[in-house]
Design a protein around this motif. Structure first.
Motif, PDB file in Angstrom:
ATOM      1  N   LYS A 524       0.826  -1.211   0.000  1.00  0.00           N
ATOM      2  CA  LYS A 524       0.000   0.000   0.000  1.00  0.00           C
ATOM      3  C   LYS A 524       0.858   1.258   0.000  1.00  0.00           C
ATOM      4  O   LYS A 524       0.404   2.325  -0.397  1.00  0.00           O
ATOM      5  CB  LYS A 524      -0.911  -0.009   1.232  1.00  0.00           C
ATOM      6  CG  LYS A 524      -1.940  -1.143   1.221  1.00  0.00           C
ATOM      7  CD  LYS A 524      -2.774  -1.126   2.498  1.00  0.00           C
ATOM      8  CE  LYS A 524      -3.767  -2.289   2.511  1.00  0.00           C
ATOM      9  NZ  LYS A 524      -4.541  -2.315   3.786  1.00  0.00           N
ATOM     10  N   ASN A 525       2.080   1.145   0.485  1.00  0.00           N
ATOM     11  CA  ASN A 525       2.996   2.299   0.516  1.00  0.00           C
ATOM     12  C   ASN A 525       4.311   1.924  -0.146  1.00  0.00           C
ATOM     13  O   ASN A 525       5.393   2.200   0.361  1.00  0.00           O
ATOM     14  CB  ASN A 525       3.231   2.748   1.966  1.00  0.00           C
ATOM     15  CG  ASN A 525       4.037   4.038   2.048  1.00  0.00           C
ATOM     16  OD1 ASN A 525       3.880   4.933   1.212  1.00  0.00           O
ATOM     17  ND2 ASN A 525       4.915   4.126   3.028  1.00  0.00           N
ATOM     18  N   LEU A 526       4.186   1.257  -1.319  1.00  0.00           N
ATOM     19  CA  LEU A 526       5.347   0.658  -1.957  1.00  0.00           C
ATOM     20  C   LEU A 526       6.419   1.690  -2.307  1.00  0.00           C
ATOM     21  O   LEU A 526       7.597   1.516  -1.979  1.00  0.00           O
ATOM     22  CB  LEU A 526       4.921  -0.095  -3.223  1.00  0.00           C
ATOM     23  CG  LEU A 526       6.011  -0.943  -3.894  1.00  0.00           C
ATOM     24  CD1 LEU A 526       6.548  -1.981  -2.932  1.00  0.00           C
ATOM     25  CD2 LEU A 526       5.469  -1.612  -5.151  1.00  0.00           C
ATOM     26  N   ASP A 527       6.021   2.798  -2.954  1.00  0.00           N
ATOM     27  CA  ASP A 527       7.013   3.793  -3.373  1.00  0.00           C
ATOM     28  C   ASP A 527       7.773   4.368  -2.178  1.00  0.00           C
ATOM     29  O   ASP A 527       9.005   4.492  -2.202  1.00  0.00           O
ATOM     30  CB  ASP A 527       6.325   4.933  -4.142  1.00  0.00           C
ATOM     31  CG  ASP A 527       5.837   4.484  -5.513  1.00  0.00           C
ATOM     32  OD1 ASP A 527       6.298   3.424  -5.969  1.00  0.00           O
ATOM     33  OD2 ASP A 527       4.997   5.192  -6.111  1.00  0.00           O
ATOM     34  N   GLY A 528       7.039   4.716  -1.125  1.00  0.00           N
ATOM     35  CA  GLY A 528       7.684   5.287   0.063  1.00  0.00           C
ATOM     36  C   GLY A 528       8.594   4.291   0.751  1.00  0.00           C
ATOM     37  O   GLY A 528       9.706   4.639   1.176  1.00  0.00           O
ATOM     38  N   ASP A 529       8.151   3.028   0.867  1.00  0.00           N
ATOM     39  CA  ASP A 529       8.960   2.005   1.540  1.00  0.00           C
ATOM     40  C   ASP A 529      10.214   1.670   0.742  1.00  0.00           C
ATOM     41  O   ASP A 529      11.294   1.439   1.320  1.00  0.00           O
ATOM     42  CB  ASP A 529       8.124   0.732   1.759  1.00  0.00           C
ATOM     43  CG  ASP A 529       7.101   0.910   2.880  1.00  0.00           C
ATOM     44  OD1 ASP A 529       7.133   1.964   3.540  1.00  0.00           O
ATOM     45  OD2 ASP A 529       6.262   0.001   3.075  1.00  0.00           O
ATOM     46  N   ILE A 530      10.097   1.618  -0.605  1.00  0.00           N
ATOM     47  CA  ILE A 530      11.263   1.343  -1.442  1.00  0.00           C
ATOM     48  C   ILE A 530      12.266   2.492  -1.332  1.00  0.00           C
ATOM     49  O   ILE A 530      13.484   2.284  -1.258  1.00  0.00           O
ATOM     50  CB  ILE A 530      10.864   1.125  -2.918  1.00  0.00           C
ATOM     51  CG1 ILE A 530      10.033  -0.153  -3.062  1.00  0.00           C
ATOM     52  CG2 ILE A 530      12.087   1.060  -3.820  1.00  0.00           C
ATOM     53  CD1 ILE A 530      10.755  -1.425  -2.685  1.00  0.00           C
ATOM     54  N   LYS A 531      11.750   3.717  -1.305  1.00  0.00           N
ATOM     55  CA  LYS A 531      12.620   4.888  -1.167  1.00  0.00           C
ATOM     56  C   LYS A 531      13.372   4.836   0.155  1.00  0.00           C
ATOM     57  O   LYS A 531      14.577   5.118   0.216  1.00  0.00           O
ATOM     58  CB  LYS A 531      11.788   6.172  -1.244  1.00  0.00           C
ATOM     59  CG  LYS A 531      12.619   7.440  -1.284  1.00  0.00           C
ATOM     60  CD  LYS A 531      11.729   8.664  -1.461  1.00  0.00           C
ATOM     61  CE  LYS A 531      12.589   9.936  -1.511  1.00  0.00           C
ATOM     62  NZ  LYS A 531      11.754  11.147  -1.672  1.00  0.00           N
ATOM     63  N   GLU A 532      12.685   4.443   1.222  1.00  0.00           N
ATOM     64  CA  GLU A 532      13.340   4.323   2.533  1.00  0.00           C
ATOM     65  C   GLU A 532      14.392   3.217   2.501  1.00  0.00           C
ATOM     66  O   GLU A 532      15.483   3.361   3.064  1.00  0.00           O
ATOM     67  CB  GLU A 532      12.304   4.026   3.611  1.00  0.00           C
ATOM     68  CG  GLU A 532      12.908   3.965   5.012  1.00  0.00           C
ATOM     69  CD  GLU A 532      11.907   3.580   6.087  1.00  0.00           C
ATOM     70  OE1 GLU A 532      12.321   3.472   7.260  1.00  0.00           O
ATOM     71  OE2 GLU A 532      10.723   3.378   5.745  1.00  0.00           O
ATOM     72  N   LEU A 533      14.069   2.088   1.839  1.00  0.00           N
ATOM     73  CA  LEU A 533      15.020   0.983   1.745  1.00  0.00           C
ATOM     74  C   LEU A 533      16.291   1.420   1.023  1.00  0.00           C
ATOM     75  O   LEU A 533      17.404   1.129   1.473  1.00  0.00           O
ATOM     76  CB  LEU A 533      14.371  -0.200   1.009  1.00  0.00           C
ATOM     77  CG  LEU A 533      15.278  -1.406   0.751  1.00  0.00           C
ATOM     78  CD1 LEU A 533      15.714  -2.048   2.057  1.00  0.00           C
ATOM     79  CD2 LEU A 533      14.579  -2.437  -0.132  1.00  0.00           C
ATOM     80  N   GLU A 534      16.130   2.145  -0.106  1.00  0.00           N
ATOM     81  CA  GLU A 534      17.299   2.589  -0.873  1.00  0.00           C
ATOM     82  C   GLU A 534      18.105   3.626  -0.106  1.00  0.00           C
ATOM     83  O   GLU A 534      19.319   3.743  -0.300  1.00  0.00           O
ATOM     84  CB  GLU A 534      16.845   3.170  -2.219  1.00  0.00           C
ATOM     85  CG  GLU A 534      16.331   2.116  -3.183  1.00  0.00           C
ATOM     86  CD  GLU A 534      15.888   2.697  -4.514  1.00  0.00           C
ATOM     87  OE1 GLU A 534      16.366   2.219  -5.562  1.00  0.00           O
ATOM     88  OE2 GLU A 534      15.058   3.640  -4.496  1.00  0.00           O
ATOM     89  N   HIS A 535      17.422   4.376   0.786  1.00  0.00           N
ATOM     90  CA  HIS A 535      18.149   5.330   1.632  1.00  0.00           C
ATOM     91  C   HIS A 535      18.945   4.599   2.704  1.00  0.00           C
ATOM     92  O   HIS A 535      20.113   4.923   2.964  1.00  0.00           O
ATOM     93  CB  HIS A 535      17.160   6.307   2.284  1.00  0.00           C
ATOM     94  CG  HIS A 535      17.804   7.258   3.249  1.00  0.00           C
ATOM     95  ND1 HIS A 535      18.575   8.321   2.832  1.00  0.00           N
ATOM     96  CD2 HIS A 535      17.803   7.291   4.603  1.00  0.00           C
ATOM     97  CE1 HIS A 535      19.017   8.970   3.894  1.00  0.00           C
ATOM     98  NE2 HIS A 535      18.567   8.368   4.984  1.00  0.00           N
ATOM     99  N   GLU A 536      18.321   3.611   3.343  1.00  0.00           N
ATOM    100  CA  GLU A 536      18.977   2.863   4.419  1.00  0.00           C
ATOM    101  C   GLU A 536      20.021   1.881   3.883  1.00  0.00           C
ATOM    102  O   GLU A 536      21.052   1.644   4.512  1.00  0.00           O
ATOM    103  CB  GLU A 536      17.921   2.098   5.236  1.00  0.00           C
ATOM    104  CG  GLU A 536      17.006   2.976   6.053  1.00  0.00           C
ATOM    105  CD  GLU A 536      17.710   3.683   7.189  1.00  0.00           C
ATOM    106  OE1 GLU A 536      18.665   3.101   7.731  1.00  0.00           O
ATOM    107  OE2 GLU A 536      17.322   4.820   7.519  1.00  0.00           O
TER     108      GLU A 536
END
Length: 566
Positions: A524-536
């Motif tokens: 449901k929040n795929l774009d935001g979660d992927i962005k956080e993953l790539e940041h971390e």
């Protein structure tokens, strides 16, 4: 680690390469302004200083690092040109060397050597008066120009890796912007002062921030009366005609004295100087006796990375580990202010944390033991270093484990492996291994038995085998499944997920907290979660893990020591 293969800094110590050093000793000492007996060491120290400076500039900002790197390459190439085209090696205490090509236009390349020297002296009169003098390359060892060229190659290699594809991502600056924007949003009345040692870093941070925030910059070159007035209008709570045009002030230590900046309630030390009193002076700008604006002052310190600290020793030299805590939060707060005593919110917590850290890091005990040995019993260290590799013994004192313990190296990696019995090979931590290896001087050793050979053979076969031989737990399995699904659903990020999957599944080298982050990704929040993953978990981090593993694979395996535990 091998200085012959690393940066030598030959350009900064040309007198160390003079064939007949005694001939020039007196002149060099006079020109360089140092004691004759310390002359060579002074030159060596200068070369080391330049290497440390490059690392310090890197720790400050990637931009400052780039500027210094370019400068070191340009100056080294200039020395190379002097040597190759003019046949001279310049010795210059300070100042900028003139360009070789412009000098050649004046003196001519094919001219008689004596006439060329006369004309060179005439052209360089102004520089000679400032301390420049020349040594014919015939009087310099050939290794000088070889080392200069080697340094240039190393520096250019570094530049290509960092800047060959443009200016790289800057995680320090990104993190800083994230914090500073959050603070301004949550406390708009709390202005911020950002301090740095280097004007290049100040210019760089300002350039990035000026279109995002209301920011003003002050370095030694900005020291005009109009700029000083702007700062007082916006950051001095005692100034008569106050304005509110800026929220952030970026400054070097040129402003750390003589200014009241107490409309600011937070300071960011973007880098830490060697002298901790400078940090106290920085904090003193916002903590003024004449007008208290904030009940709490917020201080953020960017300390060097572990690798940077190893080279620069900034924490060690400035005793920041304890003294800085006291200076900023604890025992010495009366030095900072006379009208109030600051509560030392963090002094006790940090000291307690340091004690816990040392308790959780028992290898410190062994590090100190070895340091003491080096000082008090250097002969024992020398004996240990000449022990033949693949040494093996059987212990005669019982330890908490029985079996075989092995210490080995491969490439830049090392490992401690323990085999309790044939067919089992376990990786153990350094502190556990040290405890098993530890013995008293009185303990005798014996030859290993047949049981040792069977366990030893199996463990050595798996000394540097991939971590995937270890059973992967359910959490990791779920994370792997999630990455495989994301890879199929997001083909545009295939390269990233390929490398993430390799590190997670094949190498089993991804920390558990990142695996939990992967498992928590919500469609449901795929774009935001992927962005956080790539940041971390940035792609460059995954590449570095893979490269490190590759270097280990390609390195030569070396067994150092093994023992049979009874």
């Amino acid at each position: 680690e091998d200085e012959k293969k690393g940066f030598i800094g030959a350009r900064y110590k040309p007198t160390s390469y003079i064939k007949d050093f005694e001939k020039y000793r007196e002149r060099i000492a006079k020109e360089m302004g140092v004691d004759e007996n310390l002359l060579k060491q002074t030159q060596v120290n200068l070369a080391k200083f330049m290497k440390r400076l490059l690392v310090r500039r890197f720790e400050s900002s990637i931009s400052a690092f780039q500027i210094t790197l370019d400068s070191m390459i340009n100056h080294s190439e200039k020395i190379q040109n002097w040597h190759d085209k003019l046949g001279k090696v310049p010795i210059y205490k300070k100042g900028t060397l003139p360009n070789v090509d412009s000098l050649l236009e004046s003196v001519g390349e094919d001219m008689d050597e004596e006439l060329k020297d006369v004309l060179l002296e005439k052209e360089l009169r102004e520089h000679i008066e400032k301390g420049l003098w020349l040594i014919d390359k015939k009087e310099i060892l050939k290794s000088f120009i070889v080392d200069v060229e080697k340094d240039i190659k190393i520096l250019k290699g570094i530049r290509k890796k960092w800047f060959g594809k443009g200016f790289p991502a800057d995680p320090k600056l990104s993190y800083f912007i994230e914090i500073i924007e959050r603070k301004i949003k949550s406390e708009p009345n709390r202005k911020i002062v950002v301090f740095t040692e280097f004007a290049d870093t100040a210019n760089y941070v300002y350039k990035v921030l000026k279109d995002r925030l209301r920011v003003f910059k002050y370095t030694g070159k900005d020291a005009s009366e109009s700029n000083k007035r702007v700062i007082r209008e916006n950051f001095d709570a005692g100034f008569k005609n106050q304005k509110n045009d800026y929220d952030v002030l970026i400054a070097t230590d040129a402003i750390s004295e003589g200014f009241n900046l107490h409309r600011a309630g937070a300071i960011f030390n973007y880098d830490i100087p060697y002298n901790p009193t400078r940090v106290i002076q920085r904090v003193g700008r916002i903590n003024r006796i004449n007008k208290k604006v904030f009940d709490e002052l917020h201080i953020f310190n960017f300390f060097p990375t572990a690798i940077g600290e190893k080279e620069t020793h900034i924490k060690q030299v400035s005793t920041l580990k304890i003294a800085m805590i006291h200076a900023l939060f604890g025992e010495d707060t009366k030095v900072l202010t006379k009208d109030e005593e600051l509560e030392s919110y963090f002094a006790k917590q940090i000291q307690d944390a340091l004690k816990i850290q040392e308790e959780l890091s028992p290898e410190v005990k062994y590090e100190n033991f070895i340091k003491n040995l080096r000082t008090k019993e250097p002969g024992i260290i020398e004996q240990a270093l000449i022990l033949p590799k693949r040494s093996r013994i059987r212990r005669t004192v019982k330890k908490e484990r029985s079996g075989v313990i092995i210490f080995g190296k491969k490439g830049g990696e090392y490992t401690f492996k323990y085999g309790p019995k044939k067919g089992e090979s376990l990786t153990i931590g350094a502190s556990d291994a040290f405890r098993l290896f530890e013995s008293t001087i009185s303990e005798n050793s014996e030859k290993t038995t047949k049981d040792f050979d069977e366990i030893y053979d199996y463990v050595t076969q798996h000394l540097f085998s991939k971590k995937k031989e270890v059973a992967i737990d359910r959490g990791k399995t779920d994370a792997i499944s999630k990455v495989e699904a994301l890879k199929a659903a997001l083909p545009g990020k295939k390269d990233y997920f390929d490398d993430l999957l390799y590190v997670l599944k094949e190498l089993d080298a991804l920390p558990d907290r990142y695996a939990r982050l992967i498992r928590g990704i919500d469609l449901k929040n795929l774009d935001g979660d992927i962005k956080e993953l790539e940041h971390e978990v940035p792609h460059r981090y995954l590449v570095s893990v893979i490269e490190r593993e590759k270097q280990v694979d390609e390195g030569r395996e070396s067994l150092i020591l093994s023992e049979q535990l009874i």
